[in-house]
Design a protein around this motif. Structure first.
Motif, PDB file in Angstrom:
ATOM      1  N   ASP A   1       7.930  16.282   2.964  1.00  0.00           N
ATOM      2  CA  ASP A   1       8.530  15.673   4.152  1.00  0.00           C
ATOM      3  C   ASP A   1       7.894  14.337   4.479  1.00  0.00           C
ATOM      4  OD1 ASP A   1      10.186  17.849   4.393  1.00  0.00           O
ATOM      5  OD2 ASP A   1       8.917  18.892   5.850  1.00  0.00           O
ATOM      6  N   ARG A   2       6.596  14.226   4.207  1.00  0.00           N
ATOM      7  CA  ARG A   2       5.876  12.995   4.552  1.00  0.00           C
ATOM      8  C   ARG A   2       6.331  11.835   3.671  1.00  0.00           C
ATOM      9  NH1 ARG A   2       0.021  15.821   4.388  1.00  0.00           N
ATOM     10  NH2 ARG A   2      -0.857  13.834   5.136  1.00  0.00           N
ATOM     11  N   VAL A   3       6.614  12.127   2.398  1.00  0.00           N
ATOM     12  CA  VAL A   3       7.088  11.080   1.492  1.00  0.00           C
ATOM     13  C   VAL A   3       8.564  10.795   1.725  1.00  0.00           C
ATOM     14  CG1 VAL A   3       7.422  10.429  -0.920  1.00  0.00           C
ATOM     15  CG2 VAL A   3       5.342  11.630  -0.236  1.00  0.00           C
ATOM     16  N   MET A   4       9.332  11.831   2.003  1.00  0.00           N
ATOM     17  CA  MET A   4      10.781  11.649   2.186  1.00  0.00           C
ATOM     18  C   MET A   4      11.103  10.704   3.338  1.00  0.00           C
ATOM     19  SD  MET A   4      12.432  15.425   1.433  1.00  0.00           S
ATOM     20  CE  MET A   4      14.105  14.841   1.720  1.00  0.00           C
ATOM     21  N   LYS A   5      10.220  10.649   4.337  1.00  0.00           N
ATOM     22  CA  LYS A   5      10.452   9.732   5.457  1.00  0.00           C
ATOM     23  C   LYS A   5      10.527   8.283   4.992  1.00  0.00           C
ATOM     24  CE  LYS A   5       8.102  12.586   8.942  1.00  0.00           C
ATOM     25  NZ  LYS A   5       6.933  12.666   9.866  1.00  0.00           N
ATOM     26  N   LEU A   6       9.839   7.983   3.875  1.00  0.00           N
ATOM     27  CA  LEU A   6       9.810   6.598   3.380  1.00  0.00           C
ATOM     28  C   LEU A   6      11.039   6.243   2.555  1.00  0.00           C
ATOM     29  CD1 LEU A   6       6.036   6.302   2.352  1.00  0.00           C
ATOM     30  CD2 LEU A   6       7.124   5.553   4.472  1.00  0.00           C
ATOM     31  N   MET A   7      11.866   7.220   2.262  1.00  0.00           N
ATOM     32  CA  MET A   7      13.070   6.928   1.486  1.00  0.00           C
ATOM     33  C   MET A   7      14.066   6.084   2.275  1.00  0.00           C
ATOM     34  SD  MET A   7      13.515  10.614  -0.436  1.00  0.00           S
ATOM     35  CE  MET A   7      15.116  10.190  -1.134  1.00  0.00           C
ATOM     36  N   ASN A   8      13.886   6.003   3.594  1.00  0.00           N
ATOM     37  CA  ASN A   8      14.746   5.161   4.435  1.00  0.00           C
ATOM     38  C   ASN A   8      14.002   3.912   4.934  1.00  0.00           C
ATOM     39  OD1 ASN A   8      16.999   6.955   4.368  1.00  0.00           O
ATOM     40  ND2 ASN A   8      15.958   8.268   5.861  1.00  0.00           N
ATOM     41  N   HIS A   9      12.892   3.605   4.280  1.00  0.00           N
ATOM     42  CA  HIS A   9      12.087   2.449   4.695  1.00  0.00           C
ATOM     43  C   HIS A   9      12.857   1.144   4.480  1.00  0.00           C
ATOM     44  CE1 HIS A   9       8.615  -0.276   4.971  1.00  0.00           C
ATOM     45  NE2 HIS A   9       7.977   0.724   5.557  1.00  0.00           N
ATOM     46  N   ASP A  10      12.541   0.127   5.281  1.00  0.00           N
ATOM     47  CA  ASP A  10      13.218  -1.170   5.165  1.00  0.00           C
ATOM     48  C   ASP A  10      12.897  -1.878   3.856  1.00  0.00           C
ATOM     49  OD1 ASP A  10      14.283  -0.821   7.680  1.00  0.00           O
ATOM     50  OD2 ASP A  10      12.716  -1.960   8.706  1.00  0.00           O
TER      51      ASP A  10
ATOM     52  N   ALA B   1       0.834  -1.202   0.000  1.00  0.00           N
ATOM     53  CA  ALA B   1       0.000   0.000   0.000  1.00  0.00           C
ATOM     54  C   ALA B   1       0.872   1.257   0.000  1.00  0.00           C
ATOM     55  CB  ALA B   1      -0.927  -0.005   1.207  1.00  0.00           C
ATOM     56  N   LEU B   2       1.942   1.255   0.758  1.00  0.00           N
ATOM     57  CA  LEU B   2       2.839   2.412   0.808  1.00  0.00           C
ATOM     58  C   LEU B   2       3.487   2.650  -0.552  1.00  0.00           C
ATOM     59  CD1 LEU B   2       4.601   1.833   4.256  1.00  0.00           C
ATOM     60  CD2 LEU B   2       3.026   3.694   3.670  1.00  0.00           C
ATOM     61  N   ALA B   3       3.971   1.574  -1.180  1.00  0.00           N
ATOM     62  CA  ALA B   3       4.633   1.705  -2.478  1.00  0.00           C
ATOM     63  C   ALA B   3       3.660   2.205  -3.539  1.00  0.00           C
ATOM     64  CB  ALA B   3       5.233   0.359  -2.894  1.00  0.00           C
ATOM     65  N   VAL B   4       2.451   1.649  -3.560  1.00  0.00           N
ATOM     66  CA  VAL B   4       1.447   2.057  -4.552  1.00  0.00           C
ATOM     67  C   VAL B   4       1.026   3.502  -4.320  1.00  0.00           C
ATOM     68  CG1 VAL B   4      -0.885   1.638  -5.417  1.00  0.00           C
ATOM     69  CG2 VAL B   4       0.620  -0.295  -4.907  1.00  0.00           C
ATOM     70  N   ALA B   5       0.854   3.905  -3.062  1.00  0.00           N
ATOM     71  CA  ALA B   5       0.457   5.287  -2.767  1.00  0.00           C
ATOM     72  C   ALA B   5       1.517   6.274  -3.257  1.00  0.00           C
ATOM     73  CB  ALA B   5       0.222   5.454  -1.264  1.00  0.00           C
ATOM     74  N   CYS B   6       2.778   5.957  -3.025  1.00  0.00           N
ATOM     75  CA  CYS B   6       3.857   6.835  -3.510  1.00  0.00           C
ATOM     76  C   CYS B   6       3.876   6.874  -5.037  1.00  0.00           C
ATOM     77  CB  CYS B   6       5.208   6.342  -2.980  1.00  0.00           C
ATOM     78  SG  CYS B   6       5.461   6.618  -1.225  1.00  0.00           S
ATOM     79  N   TYR B   7       3.695   5.724  -5.658  1.00  0.00           N
ATOM     80  CA  TYR B   7       3.701   5.672  -7.125  1.00  0.00           C
ATOM     81  C   TYR B   7       2.549   6.488  -7.701  1.00  0.00           C
ATOM     82  CZ  TYR B   7       3.671   3.923 -11.884  1.00  0.00           C
ATOM     83  OH  TYR B   7       3.697   3.849 -13.262  1.00  0.00           O
ATOM     84  N   ASP B   8       1.349   6.325  -7.117  1.00  0.00           N
ATOM     85  CA  ASP B   8       0.188   7.056  -7.631  1.00  0.00           C
ATOM     86  C   ASP B   8       0.367   8.560  -7.461  1.00  0.00           C
ATOM     87  OD1 ASP B   8      -0.853   4.636  -8.238  1.00  0.00           O
ATOM     88  OD2 ASP B   8      -2.570   4.732  -6.868  1.00  0.00           O
ATOM     89  N   LEU B   9       0.990   8.964  -6.370  1.00  0.00           N
ATOM     90  CA  LEU B   9       1.252  10.384  -6.154  1.00  0.00           C
ATOM     91  C   LEU B   9       2.224  10.904  -7.213  1.00  0.00           C
ATOM     92  CD1 LEU B   9       0.311  12.499  -4.120  1.00  0.00           C
ATOM     93  CD2 LEU B   9       2.392  12.055  -2.794  1.00  0.00           C
TER      94      LEU B   9
ATOM     95  N   VAL C   1       9.158   0.222  -1.419  1.00  0.00           N
ATOM     96  CA  VAL C   1       8.709   1.486  -0.840  1.00  0.00           C
ATOM     97  C   VAL C   1       9.757   2.565  -1.081  1.00  0.00           C
ATOM     98  CG1 VAL C   1       8.088   2.681   1.299  1.00  0.00           C
ATOM     99  CG2 VAL C   1       7.290   0.338   0.902  1.00  0.00           C
ATOM    100  N   ARG C   2      11.029   2.238  -0.856  1.00  0.00           N
ATOM    101  CA  ARG C   2      12.109   3.213  -1.075  1.00  0.00           C
ATOM    102  C   ARG C   2      12.141   3.682  -2.529  1.00  0.00           C
ATOM    103  NH1 ARG C   2      15.176  -0.569   1.892  1.00  0.00           N
ATOM    104  NH2 ARG C   2      16.344  -1.146   0.012  1.00  0.00           N
ATOM    105  N   LYS C   3      12.008   2.737  -3.456  1.00  0.00           N
ATOM    106  CA  LYS C   3      12.066   3.056  -4.887  1.00  0.00           C
ATOM    107  C   LYS C   3      10.963   4.028  -5.289  1.00  0.00           C
ATOM    108  CE  LYS C   3      11.155   0.829  -9.350  1.00  0.00           C
ATOM    109  NZ  LYS C   3      10.839  -0.449 -10.020  1.00  0.00           N
ATOM    110  N   ASN C   4       9.741   3.769  -4.869  1.00  0.00           N
ATOM    111  CA  ASN C   4       8.619   4.594  -5.303  1.00  0.00           C
ATOM    112  C   ASN C   4       8.533   5.917  -4.551  1.00  0.00           C
ATOM    113  OD1 ASN C   4       6.927   3.038  -7.400  1.00  0.00           O
ATOM    114  ND2 ASN C   4       7.415   1.481  -5.862  1.00  0.00           N
TER     115      ASN C   4
END
Length: 411
Positions: free
Chosen positions: A375-384, A346-354, A388-391
């Motif tokens: 800032d809200r999306v940038m927090k996911l750039m360090n996701h495990d 869900a996180l990866a798809v939400a970032c991609y759709d955005l 999620v990081r890619k999108n």
């Protein structure tokens, strides 16, 4: 003229307002003088007075209750004693240990209760081999009886709610779960509960937030039992017109599944009728639901996955202006998913759709910036999770660099 309340619908408090003729029972030798003395101290007293009595001599009061249930069959009295026991345990569940006191080791503590629901027939000989004496036998018999109430309720209003409530309590115990799994018709009972809940709007609202629909589809695809298929199909029929269930059914391929089911040789007329009605309803919804409607329902439910529309350029080109509805509601929900979801897909798809919105909407960067998305999306750039990081990176690139340059970098 007031209508008399059904006995089964009386509450514990209502039952405990009765005055039971204990002296009459003693005069007819249905209870002893000692029993009467204990009842006079206990009956119609507040918990503040009953508590010390039970602390001092709890097993004696338990023996009184059990003796009454064995010797007196008058319904008003039986209900009253059961209500006393219920009240006693509700005030302090640890009092259940009183029933297992060593002074009661010779007592059949389960038998008086099991007789009330017919699990042990009244009048059966005390040395009968069919008597349920072990906790295993009691729990197994109780689970079987509760399941039978779901199948064939003995009371039109109370059987199903009571059985469901009891099972919900009992299934907290691992051992009871094992018995429930072993009980004949487990799958049917579970699906039957969902069908019954599908008539209740508040329950339907809750079911819409769960993964119940994919689970039901799995059941109907894999089950060979006609009664299971029937109750699942009837659940589909009930839920079809409610909320976002129609879009879910279509996304899960239910129209094709229904066609396969109709090709089988079923003997149940109710099942055949339900399949025909479900097929018609699905066809009507398939015509009504555009790809954007399905996408919108998917987002609003928070059930984001990599369905084809997400990576379909035509979808984004044709529907990009629809994202402006209700002050960009879809984008705001996507941001909520990004902020709160623990589902990596869900996180990866939400970032991609955005990022797709940024690419296709002429004012995408301004709209997304106004939502304080950076800032809200940038927090996911360090996701495990790598996806999620890619999108999230793609989304941030398009936010900073614009769609053209970000796409070039991504390529």
């Amino acid at each position: 003229m007031p209508v008399a309340m059904d006995r089964a619908e009386l509450t514990t408090d209502q039952v405990l307002k009765r005055d039971i003729p204990w002296e009459t029972y003693m005069s007819t030798k249905l209870i002893s003088s000692t029993c009467l003395q204990l009842l006079r101290r206990y009956d119609h007293k507040p918990e503040a007075q009953r508590g010390p009595l039970l602390d001092e001599d709890g097993p004696s009061y338990v023996r009184v209750f059990l003796d009454i249930l064995r010797s007196i069959s008058k319904e008003e009295t039986v209900e009253y004693v059961l209500a006393l026991i219920d009240e006693m345990l509700a005030a302090n569940p640890k009092r259940a240990a009183l029933f297992y006191d060593k002074s009661l080791s010779g007592e059949e503590i389960y038998d008086p209760f099991l007789r009330q629901n017919g699990m042990v027939p009244n009048g059966e000989a005390s040395n009968s081999k069919s008597k349920l004496t072990s906790i295993h036998d009691v729990l197994k018999g109780l689970v079987d009886w509760l399941c039978s109430q779901l199948r064939s309720p003995t009371h039109p209003n109370c059987s199903i709610p009571t059985a469901t409530h009891c099972l919900a309590t009992l299934l907290k115990e691992t051992y009871v779960r094992t018995l429930f799994v072993q009980a004949d018709g487990l799958l049917y009972e579970t699906c039957l509960c969902i069908w019954l809940l599908s008539f209740y709007d508040a329950a339907v609202d809750y079911l819409s937030t769960t993964r119940v629909m994919p689970r039901l589809v799995e059941v109907v695809k894999g089950s060979t039992k006609e009664k299971v298929v029937r109750v699942v199909v009837m659940s589909f029929r009930n839920l079809l017109a409610k909320g976002a269930f129609a879009a879910q059914m279509i996304d899960l391929g239910l129209p094709h599944i229904v066609q396969n089911l109709k090709a089988q040789a079923w003997s149940d007329e109710d099942l055949l009728d339900a399949l025909n009605q479900l097929e018609v309803g699905l066809k009507e919804n398939l015509k009504r639901l555009s790809s954007f409607d399905k996408y919108k329902q998917q987002v609003l439910l928070g059930h984001l996955d990599w369905s084809p529309m997400h990576k379909d350029p035509n979808f984004w080109r044709e529907n990009i202006t629809n994202f402006e509805e209700n002050d960009f509601q879809i984008l705001r929900v996507l941001m909520t998913v990004i902020d709160t979801s623990t589902d990596t897909t869900a996180l990866a798809v939400a970032c991609y759709d955005l990022s797709q919105f940024l690419q296709y909407h002429p004012s995408g960067r301004l709209v997304v910036a106004d939502l304080k998305a950076k800032d809200r999306v940038m927090k996911l750039m360090n996701h495990d999770n790598a996806e999620v990081r890619k999108n999230s990176l793609l989304c941030v690139q398009r936010l900073f660099l614009g769609a053209k340059y970000a796409s070039f970098l991504q390529a």
